[in-house]
Design a protein around this motif. Structure first.
Motif, PDB file in Angstrom:
ATOM      1  N   UNK A 243      23.017  -6.721  90.022  1.00  0.00           N
ATOM      2  CA  UNK A 243      21.736  -6.316  89.449  1.00  0.00           C
ATOM      3  C   UNK A 243      20.870  -7.535  89.162  1.00  0.00           C
ATOM      4  N   UNK A 244      19.550  -7.411  89.217  1.00  0.00           N
ATOM      5  CA  UNK A 244      18.659  -8.523  88.908  1.00  0.00           C
ATOM      6  C   UNK A 244      18.788  -8.962  87.451  1.00  0.00           C
ATOM      7  N   UNK A 245      18.131 -10.046  87.121  1.00  0.00           N
ATOM      8  CA  UNK A 245      18.169 -10.572  85.762  1.00  0.00           C
ATOM      9  C   UNK A 245      17.708  -9.532  84.747  1.00  0.00           C
ATOM     10  N   UNK A 246      18.397  -9.468  83.649  1.00  0.00           N
ATOM     11  CA  UNK A 246      18.074  -8.481  82.627  1.00  0.00           C
ATOM     12  C   UNK A 246      16.684  -8.725  82.036  1.00  0.00           C
ATOM     13  N   UNK A 247      16.260  -9.981  82.020  1.00  0.00           N
ATOM     14  CA  UNK A 247      14.945 -10.317  81.470  1.00  0.00           C
ATOM     15  C   UNK A 247      13.822  -9.612  82.232  1.00  0.00           C
ATOM     16  N   UNK A 248      14.015  -9.430  83.535  1.00  0.00           N
ATOM     17  CA  UNK A 248      13.001  -8.735  84.329  1.00  0.00           C
ATOM     18  C   UNK A 248      12.851  -7.286  83.880  1.00  0.00           C
ATOM     19  N   UNK A 249      13.986  -6.669  83.566  1.00  0.00           N
ATOM     20  CA  UNK A 249      13.983  -5.286  83.104  1.00  0.00           C
ATOM     21  C   UNK A 249      13.271  -5.167  81.756  1.00  0.00           C
ATOM     22  N   UNK A 250      13.599  -6.073  80.837  1.00  0.00           N
ATOM     23  CA  UNK A 250      12.983  -6.066  79.507  1.00  0.00           C
ATOM     24  C   UNK A 250      11.480  -6.286  79.616  1.00  0.00           C
ATOM     25  N   UNK A 251      11.068  -7.206  80.475  1.00  0.00           N
ATOM     26  CA  UNK A 251       9.640  -7.544  80.613  1.00  0.00           C
ATOM     27  C   UNK A 251       8.849  -6.357  81.156  1.00  0.00           C
ATOM     28  N   UNK A 252       9.367  -5.713  82.208  1.00  0.00           N
ATOM     29  CA  UNK A 252       8.673  -4.565  82.796  1.00  0.00           C
ATOM     30  C   UNK A 252       8.526  -3.431  81.785  1.00  0.00           C
ATOM     31  N   UNK A 253       9.606  -3.155  81.072  1.00  0.00           N
ATOM     32  CA  UNK A 253       9.593  -2.070  80.100  1.00  0.00           C
ATOM     33  C   UNK A 253       8.661  -2.384  78.935  1.00  0.00           C
ATOM     34  N   UNK A 254       8.715  -3.607  78.428  1.00  0.00           N
ATOM     35  CA  UNK A 254       7.902  -3.998  77.267  1.00  0.00           C
ATOM     36  C   UNK A 254       6.412  -3.945  77.588  1.00  0.00           C
ATOM     37  N   UNK A 255       6.058  -4.333  78.796  1.00  0.00           N
ATOM     38  CA  UNK A 255       4.642  -4.277  79.196  1.00  0.00           C
ATOM     39  C   UNK A 255       4.141  -2.840  79.142  1.00  0.00           C
ATOM     40  N   UNK A 256       4.949  -1.908  79.616  1.00  0.00           N
ATOM     41  CA  UNK A 256       4.579  -0.494  79.588  1.00  0.00           C
ATOM     42  C   UNK A 256       4.505   0.025  78.152  1.00  0.00           C
ATOM     43  N   UNK A 257       5.491  -0.331  77.348  1.00  0.00           N
ATOM     44  CA  UNK A 257       5.539   0.125  75.952  1.00  0.00           C
ATOM     45  C   UNK A 257       4.291  -0.313  75.197  1.00  0.00           C
ATOM     46  N   UNK A 258       3.913  -1.584  75.353  1.00  0.00           N
ATOM     47  CA  UNK A 258       2.769  -2.123  74.623  1.00  0.00           C
ATOM     48  C   UNK A 258       1.462  -1.432  75.012  1.00  0.00           C
ATOM     49  N   UNK A 292       8.931  -9.738  73.761  1.00  0.00           N
ATOM     50  CA  UNK A 292       8.197  -9.292  74.943  1.00  0.00           C
ATOM     51  C   UNK A 292       7.084  -8.311  74.567  1.00  0.00           C
ATOM     52  N   UNK A 293       7.362  -7.402  73.654  1.00  0.00           N
ATOM     53  CA  UNK A 293       6.335  -6.450  73.219  1.00  0.00           C
ATOM     54  C   UNK A 293       5.171  -7.181  72.564  1.00  0.00           C
ATOM     55  N   UNK A 294       5.457  -8.164  71.734  1.00  0.00           N
ATOM     56  CA  UNK A 294       4.397  -8.957  71.098  1.00  0.00           C
ATOM     57  C   UNK A 294       3.595  -9.736  72.133  1.00  0.00           C
ATOM     58  N   UNK A 295       4.295 -10.208  73.178  1.00  0.00           N
ATOM     59  CA  UNK A 295       3.605 -10.964  74.232  1.00  0.00           C
ATOM     60  C   UNK A 295       2.526 -10.112  74.902  1.00  0.00           C
ATOM     61  N   UNK A 482      10.753   9.215  88.645  1.00  0.00           N
ATOM     62  CA  UNK A 482      10.293   7.856  88.847  1.00  0.00           C
ATOM     63  C   UNK A 482       8.820   7.737  88.504  1.00  0.00           C
ATOM     64  N   UNK A 483       8.472   6.715  87.707  1.00  0.00           N
ATOM     65  CA  UNK A 483       7.084   6.444  87.358  1.00  0.00           C
ATOM     66  C   UNK A 483       6.542   5.304  88.187  1.00  0.00           C
ATOM     67  N   UNK A 484       5.233   5.258  88.313  1.00  0.00           N
ATOM     68  CA  UNK A 484       4.598   4.112  88.968  1.00  0.00           C
ATOM     69  C   UNK A 484       4.678   2.936  88.024  1.00  0.00           C
ATOM     70  N   UNK A 485       5.279   1.839  88.469  1.00  0.00           N
ATOM     71  CA  UNK A 485       5.462   0.673  87.598  1.00  0.00           C
ATOM     72  C   UNK A 485       4.134   0.138  87.088  1.00  0.00           C
ATOM     73  N   UNK A 486       3.121   0.239  87.875  1.00  0.00           N
ATOM     74  CA  UNK A 486       1.838  -0.348  87.498  1.00  0.00           C
ATOM     75  C   UNK A 486       1.087   0.543  86.528  1.00  0.00           C
TER      76      UNK A 486
END
Length: 486
Positions: A243-258, A292-295, A482-486
């Motif tokens: 699996x890819x780096x876990x940080x990538x998963x956290x970053x993608x999710x946090x951007x959506x959450x924010x 990440x959410x704060x970012x 599945x959601x659109x990542x963007x």
């Protein structure tokens, strides 16, 4: 005269003592050489601990959900080396329960033994006593990959035999690692280990098939990777993450959450009053999400939420977070053992605010509570609709008569990477060199698989949302869309 007699007695005593010590040392050496250098490494570990081996080709039922008599008979026949009967019984059991990966693995192993075929042996570590559902998800990916390659004639004419390894507790877990690295017939392992340095130290490839342990909790392994990846290092890295780096998963999710909610309340497993244990990985994951959410412009409220606290009150927490700190979204990050308590929080939120969760809740078990979790958004590494041209999901459904998730896809890809590597070199050291080569690549359920010399795999995460479905195959009335990542 008296002194002379006493000296003589002393000399005689010392002489006798010396003879006895020499005899004892000779005996210890003789016994040790007999114990330490047997022909069967598995029986070595068992004889030293007076416990049965933790590795199994088909002589024990480990996954005990929906066990049919035919499977029991098959295991008995396998243990008696009556492989013809074992094949018949396992085949009959699969007709009753086609969704049982353990039986399919045992069936393939029995066929290999029946034909006396040349083999290459790979072990899979399944946390059966910790989480049977997760184990079945992993075993389905392994069984599917084994089934496919053996039907195609094997690996350069050698059939793939799968050893299922499972430990019940921490003591057995350590013993299991020792058994695996000492058994020279095993050329690779698929599984997740918190302390995996023993695999690099003993030059045995370990491919992690699911979400990798958090970096802080597994720092020793990651430090070992970075050191061992250096050209002059005496020990090469033998750990590979499918699996890819876990940080990538956290970053993608946090951007959506924010973007969806301004003030986020986070629920994780910080410290357990139930068993007085701590979860450092979960605590650090909370911190990663917070940063990440704060970012991305969001805010994490201060109201504490510890799903592992025996006195935790979901209703009181949700009410306080909304009324006192104006929470507009809730992020659930339970360990596998505490998904039940995360669901209790979701029941209190239910429609009042936005709901999010970590990838831990991406499982069939979560969908059983779909009514309370509808609308919840999770990050994932794989979804069957992400690449509809990839045949894996279709073949998986045909084989298991059910949809599979990213853990099955990850396990499938872990074994696919090993299979592709073994086709080039079927030794432990040779397999490591192949997988670490930047020119190595192979196709899998999650796309093209390629590792860096340190065992990492690059890639992005996707987002899924729990939605109601009319005719979905989950049997719950809900599914991950599945959601659109963007």
């Amino acid at each position: 005269m008296t002194n002379k007699k006493e000296n003589l007695r002393l000399l005689i005593s010392l002489g006798l003592a010396g003879v006895m010590v020499a005899a004892i040392l000779w005996l210890i050496t003789k016994v040790s050489s007999t114990i330490i250098t047997p022909s069967n490494p598995i029986s070595t570990s068992s004889s030293l601990t007076n416990k049965p081996s933790l590795m199994n080709l088909g002589t024990r039922i480990l996954v005990k959900v929906q066990t049919y008599p035919e499977k029991t008979d098959g295991v008995k026949a396998f243990a008696e080396k009556d492989f013809t009967t074992a094949v018949k019984k396992f085949t009959a059991s699969l007709k009753n329960n086609p969704n049982d990966p353990e039986t399919l693995i045992y069936l393939n192993n029995a066929k290999i033994a029946q034909d006396n075929s040349s083999v290459l042996k790979v072990a899979v570590i399944a946390p059966i006593n910790f989480d049977p559902s997760l184990s079945e998800e992993i075993l389905r990916g392994i069984a599917q990959a084994q089934n496919e390659v053996n039907k195609q004639g094997g690996i350069n004419g050698k059939k793939l035999q799968i050893v299922i390894a499972s430990a019940e507790n921490r003591e057995d877990s350590t013993r299991l690692d020792n058994e695996l690295v000492q058994d020279k017939s095993i050329v690779a392992v698929v599984g997740v280990r918190l302390n995996a340095t023993i695999y690099s130290e003993n030059r045995l490839v370990l491919v992690l098939p699911v979400e990798r342990p958090n970096q802080a909790e597994n720092q020793a392994n990651l430090d070992n990777n970075s050191v061992n990846s250096q050209p002059n290092s005496p020990i090469a890295n033998y750990l590979f993450h499918v699996n890819p780096l876990y940080e990538n998963l956290v970053d993608t999710h946090s951007r959506y959450i924010a973007r969806q909610a301004r003030n986020i309340a986070i629920c994780g497993d910080i410290r357990s009053s139930r068993d007085n244990s701590t979860s450092s990985s979960n605590q650090i994951l909370v911190e990663q999400y917070t940063q990440a959410i704060k970012k991305y412009g969001g805010n994490v409220i201060s109201t504490p939420c510890n799903l592992a606290d025996n006195n935790f009150d979901p209703r009181a927490f949700v009410d306080k977070a909304i009324e006192t700190e104006n929470a507009s979204g809730f992020l659930l990050m339970p360990s596998i053992r505490n998904i039940y308590f995360a669901t209790k929080v979701a029941q209190e939120v239910k429609g009042r605010k936005a709901l999010f969760a970590s990838e831990t809740m991406y499982s069939a078990t979560t969908l059983q509570n779909g009514k309370d979790l509808e609308g919840m958004v999770l990050p994932v590494y794989w979804h069957r609709d992400a690449n509809k041209n990839n045949p894996f999901a279709k073949h998986a459904f045909q084989l298991w008569n059910a949809q599979v998730n990213q853990r099955t896809a990850g396990a499938y890809d872990a074994l696919q990477a090993i299979i592709a590597g073994l086709k080039q070199d079927n030794t432990r050291e040779g397999l490591q060199r192949v997988l670490a080569n930047p020119n190595f690549s192979t196709s899998g359920a999650t796309g093209m698989i390629q590792f860096s010399p340190s065992g990492e795999r690059q890639g992005e995460a996707m987002l899924v949302k729990i939605e109601r479905c009319e005719s979905c195959s989950t049997g719950t009335g809900y599914d991950f869309a599945l959601l659109n990542k963007k």
